[in-house]
Design a protein around this motif. Structure first.
Motif: not given
Length: 947
Positions: A568-569, A573-575, A587-589
């Motif tokens: 999902l991360t 597509q984070p910059r 998300k993991m937390f």
């Protein structure tokens, strides 16, 4: 005075490269057998090497040692003192350095960074271009094949002084230039007298047993200098004893890594940086070297530390110093500020757990001491004539209330009069912990020169560039074109990611639903079991096995969650890398928090709350009867859930953190011994040893932080039901600190030293957990425990009703008042038990009791709620509202009263800023005066100068 590394001072004047130095022998200086002419030669060689203008000797009268000069003379970063000692034994420094694996073959150039690749890798052209550009930047390079596998090639990189100086100036690396002068505030006579009395009392106490002994470990001396961004034009302002040790090893590696991240490997604006070469497989690994072995044949107390790694092992990672404070400055010096901040936070969290663990243990012991005086437990244990209804269909028998005597006593250990106080205390403790951590972080940021540090403009992730390389827009900061992600595209990806998160939370709820069905089915199975021990304790056996199965499901789902969070991360597509890290962390937390606590929430707030009553039970899918609480209440189930999950989770995490790397490294060494013989290990250079160690986690410190944050949630969220949680967390953390230290020092490759100002997104998560803990503890006390029903009975229905008292004498009759009556003939056919209860009185039972506030079967509204039920419900809701508002007000008041920056630190920062300006001004003025005198001395003075 000019102090050399040989600790010898001279008398008279010595002309050193045209500068007159006045020296004299210090009466308390150490003796030396070195000849006077040899000392002069050493001075001249040092001056040539350093090439610094010594304007006045007061400037270095009390120098601040750079990092490597703190090591034992036998270490791997030897200075002039090592040279004289080795020459006396007929051994030279380069010859010695050739064999330790930290230098090039010439024994002079220290290895600052290691690149590893395989000759069989097809990306040869990219590597050749990259390495050619490395040489063009001024870095020196040397290659060597592996002793184990000739296909593996090690590329050793060294940064000369000119390259280090140039990039240190670009990166604004802060370096020491003057000793700190502390401002001592004025002390009043009264306070001085108090200090004298306290100092007299301290003489009878042990001298700080938790602090590391700096007398027996002289290498623990810390730098205490003013620092300023390095500048080659003002190099004469900085304290430089030796160019080779001026920049410590961690700083040198960071500078080299900074260079490698900006070197091209192909034509094109995006074909740049070491990270991309590691991603496409051109290089297999890249890491800085450890500073030699962490073990030594000689004692550190008699011979000193061989290197910084050995020093960290002895005074930090060794189990013999488990009760000592951490040497955070050494950790920061070796591993960098980011890892140093993690261990500083972990140490602070562990230290703050001491009062919480003490109070929690006090609450538990209070329950132990008042156990014999508890009226409720007495009534349960003496209730041999009260017969309870079966807790499951058909197979569960009738039981005496006195059979649950043990469970009633255990429940009192955790659910007593001190529980509410402890819940309020822990809510306030969480706020105090966070507020004082902000103050502690400010002090660390000041000591580590992080106050004015700002992160550099981050590079764009290669995946982002590849996806959006066709769309570009101008960067408002750099003014250069860069890939651009459209707003609609970003929103659509976030919606898909949020849907994935929601789906995974539904998977967790489905797993909890499966556990609920297991509990419902198993309680009947255990009730019909052949073994009397299990048959008589069917509910406890059901809870215990359900918790163990739940733990296995939690561990399996964690593996799935990691893959889903990664997917999902990447879909979002984070910059930049920091955006990617924050998104993945959140998300993991969220996944692991819901996974770990969902069953606990079910037991705390839903178990036994919606079961109906005998004769009208609520059922799942109209088939399975919902599980009821034990006759002594549901709190014992919640305690078992928390205790088992907490112990098993921490044990598993500790094994995976240390046991897994130990097994992997042992297996690697075993294969080497089988292939090359055990004697080949001794001849391995340092880069070969480090390559065989395990690399640091791909997600950095994520796993370490996540483990502690989840533990913090266990310690605060349901602490009202399990007061021993802080004690278990404290014991685990004492072990955790040394396990992590041992892992970093001995089992992992040396991570790149990186900087950070705080713990990042984890602080916001901690604040969210602190808020959630107030709400959950309010509900646990009001709904799960019997605190409110006992209180209502004492003030409204008990013997002391209307008298304003609530002691144990006011609880007489509480157990009978909390149980309702059920006529056995009203059982449903599928719920009717096989036994008629004749084993209790010789005749079939007509009535049984159950936990609830309902009317008897012969009333106008059979089994309807009584007035006492509504009083208890109203009191529970009122308690939740009052408790939450009161605790939140206290939390906000504490946050307001505790400033983020200590007053003495604020004064020190202001004074330092003033002193730095004065020192820089005076140093520049002295330099100009010196130049003017030199011009006059050489006859080059101009007559038209301003006076």
């Amino acid at each position: 005075y000019l102090h050399l590394s040989s600790c010898v001072t001279l008398e008279g004047g010595v002309d050193l490269q045209g500068y007159q130095l006045d020296m004299q022998i210090l009466p308390d200086g150490p003796k030396s057998d070195v000849d006077f002419s040899e000392i002069l030669n050493a001075i001249q060689e040092m001056a040539k090497d350093v090439n610094i203008l010594f304007d006045e000797l007061e400037a270095v009268g009390s120098p601040c040692k750079d990092d490597d000069s703190l090591l034992h003379p036998g270490n791997l970063t030897s200075t002039s003192d090592d040279a004289s000692r080795l020459e006396a034994r007929g051994e030279t420094v380069p010859e010695r350095n050739k064999s330790n694996g930290l230098y090039f073959r010439d024994g002079k150039c220290r290895i600052d960074y290691i690149l590893v690749y395989r000759k069989s890798n097809p990306q040869t052209e990219k590597r050749e271009v990259f390495e050619r550009n490395i040489r063009a930047e001024g870095l020196q390079m040397e290659k060597e094949s592996s002793l184990i596998n000739s296909d593996i090639i090690f590329v050793k990189l060294h940064a000369p002084w000119e390259v280090l100086g140039r990039y240190a100036e670009q990166m604004n690396v802060r370096m020491p230039f003057r000793r700190k002068i502390y401002y001592l505030p004025r002390r009043y006579k009264f306070m001085s007298r108090i200090d004298k009395q306290i100092s007299r009392f301290r003489r009878w106490l042990p001298k700080k047993p938790m602090r590391l002994d700096k007398e027996t470990l002289p290498d623990l001396e810390e730098n205490d200098c003013y620092t300023a961004p390095f500048s080659q034009q003002r190099i004469h302002h900085f304290i430089i004893h030796n160019k080779e040790t001026f920049f410590n090893n961690a700083t040198r590696s960071r500078i080299v890594h900074h260079i490698l991240q900006r070197i091209k490997y192909e034509e094109g604006k995006n074909k740049i940086g070491l990270n991309r070469l590691l991603t496409n497989g051109s290089y297999e690994a890249a890491f800085p070297l450890h500073e030699g072995s962490y073990r030594s044949k000689n004692s550190i107390r008699t011979h000193g530390a061989e290197n910084h790694r050995h020093l960290l092992y002895e005074c930090w990672a060794s189990w013999g110093v488990w009760y000592k404070y951490q040497p955070l400055d050494l950790v920061r010096r070796y591993f960098g500020e980011k890892i140093g901040l993690y261990f500083a936070w972990l140490g602070w969290y562990t230290g703050m757990l001491f009062p919480a663990a003490f109070i929690g243990l006090f609450v538990f012991l209070y329950g132990v001491t008042t156990l014999d005086h508890s009226q409720v437990s007495k009534e349960v244990c003496q209730a041999t004539d009260i017969i309870m209804c079966p807790v499951c269909d058909k197979y569960c028998p009738f039981m005496r209330l006195s059979d649950s005597c043990v469970y009633a006593k255990v429940t009192h250990l955790f659910d007593n009069g001190a529980t509410v106080f402890f819940a309020v205390f822990m809510a306030v403790w969480a706020t105090v912990f966070l507020e004082f951590w902000k103050r502690r972080r400010a002090v660390i940021a000041y000591d580590w020169d992080l106050i004015d540090w700002e992160e550099e403009e981050e590079e764009i992730r290669p995946q982002f560039e590849a996806k959006y390389s066709k769309k570009e827009r101008m960067n408002p900061i750099s003014g250069k074109p860069e890939p651009y992600q459209a707003f609609t595209d970003k929103c659509s990806r976030l919606i898909v990611s949020a849907s994935g998160i929601f789906f995974m939370i539904c998977v967790v709820i489905a797993a909890v639903f499966g556990i609920v069905i297991y509990r419902v089915v198993t309680v009947s199975t255990f009730a019909a079991f052949k073994w009397a021990l299990i048959r008589n304790n069917s509910q406890v056996a059901t809870t215990g096995t359900a918790v163990c199965i739940n733990f296995c499901i939690i561990m399996l789902l964690n593996v799935l969650y990691e893959k889903v969070a990664l997917l999902l991360t990447n879909l979002e597509q984070p910059r930049t890398e920091s955006e990617w890290e924050n998104s993945f962390t959140l998300k993991m937390f969220l996944f692991q928090f819901v996974n770990l606590n969902s069953s606990t929430f079910y037991i705390a707030f839903f178990l036994g709350r919606f079961t109906g009553h005998p004769g009208a039970y609520l059922r799942l899918i109209n088939r399975w009867r919902l599980e009821e609480c034990h006759p002594s209440g549901c709190l014992i189930d919640l305690c078992m859930q928390m205790g088992i999950i907490m112990v098993l989770k921490q044990t598993w995490n500790n094994f995976m953190e240390l046991g897994y790397p130990l097994i992997q490294n042992w297996w690697t060494r075993r294969k080497v011994r089988q292939e090359h013989g055990p004697e080949r290990k001794i001849s391995f250079p340092q880069w070969e040893k480090d390559y065989n160690l395990q690399p640091m986690n791909a997600y950095g410190l994520f796993d370490e932080y996540l483990e502690m944050i989840l533990q913090f949630g266990f310690t605060t969220i349901f602490v009202a039901a399990f007061p021993l949680a802080p004690l278990l967390a404290l014991l685990n953390n004492i072990i955790e600190i040394r396990l992590d230290a041992y892992k970093f020092v001995t089992q992992w490759r040396r991570p790149l030293a990186s900087r950070a100002k705080d713990i990042g997104i984890w602080y916001g998560i901690l604040e969210g957990i602190g808020i959630l803990s107030v709400i959950t503890n309010a509900f646990v006390i009001a709904i799960t425990s019997d605190f409110i029903p006992r209180l209502v009975y004492a003030y409204k229905y008990g013997p002391c009703a209307g008298q304003g008292e609530a002691g144990q004498k006011c609880m007489v009759g509480y157990v009978n008042a909390s149980l309702s009556v059920f006529q056995i003939s009203d059982f449903e056919n599928r719920s009717e038990p096989e036994s008629d209860g004749s084993e209790f009185s010789g005749t079939p039972l007509k009535y049984c009791r159950y936990r609830d506030y309902r009317d008897p079967p012969h009333s106008l509204v059979p089994y309807g709620y009584t007035l006492q039920f509504w009083h208890v419900l109203a009191a529970r809701l009122a308690f939740i509202i009052v408790f939450e508002h009161l605790v939140f007000c206290i939390k906000h008041l504490i946050s307001y009263l505790i400033p983020d920056l200590p007053k003495d630190l604020r004064d020190r920062m202001r004074r330092e800023k003033y002193l730095i300006q004065e020192m820089m001004y005076e140093a520049e003025l002295e330099r100009l005066q010196k130049e003017r005198k030199e011009r006059k001395k050489n006859g080059k003075a101009h007559h038209n100068e301003w006076p």
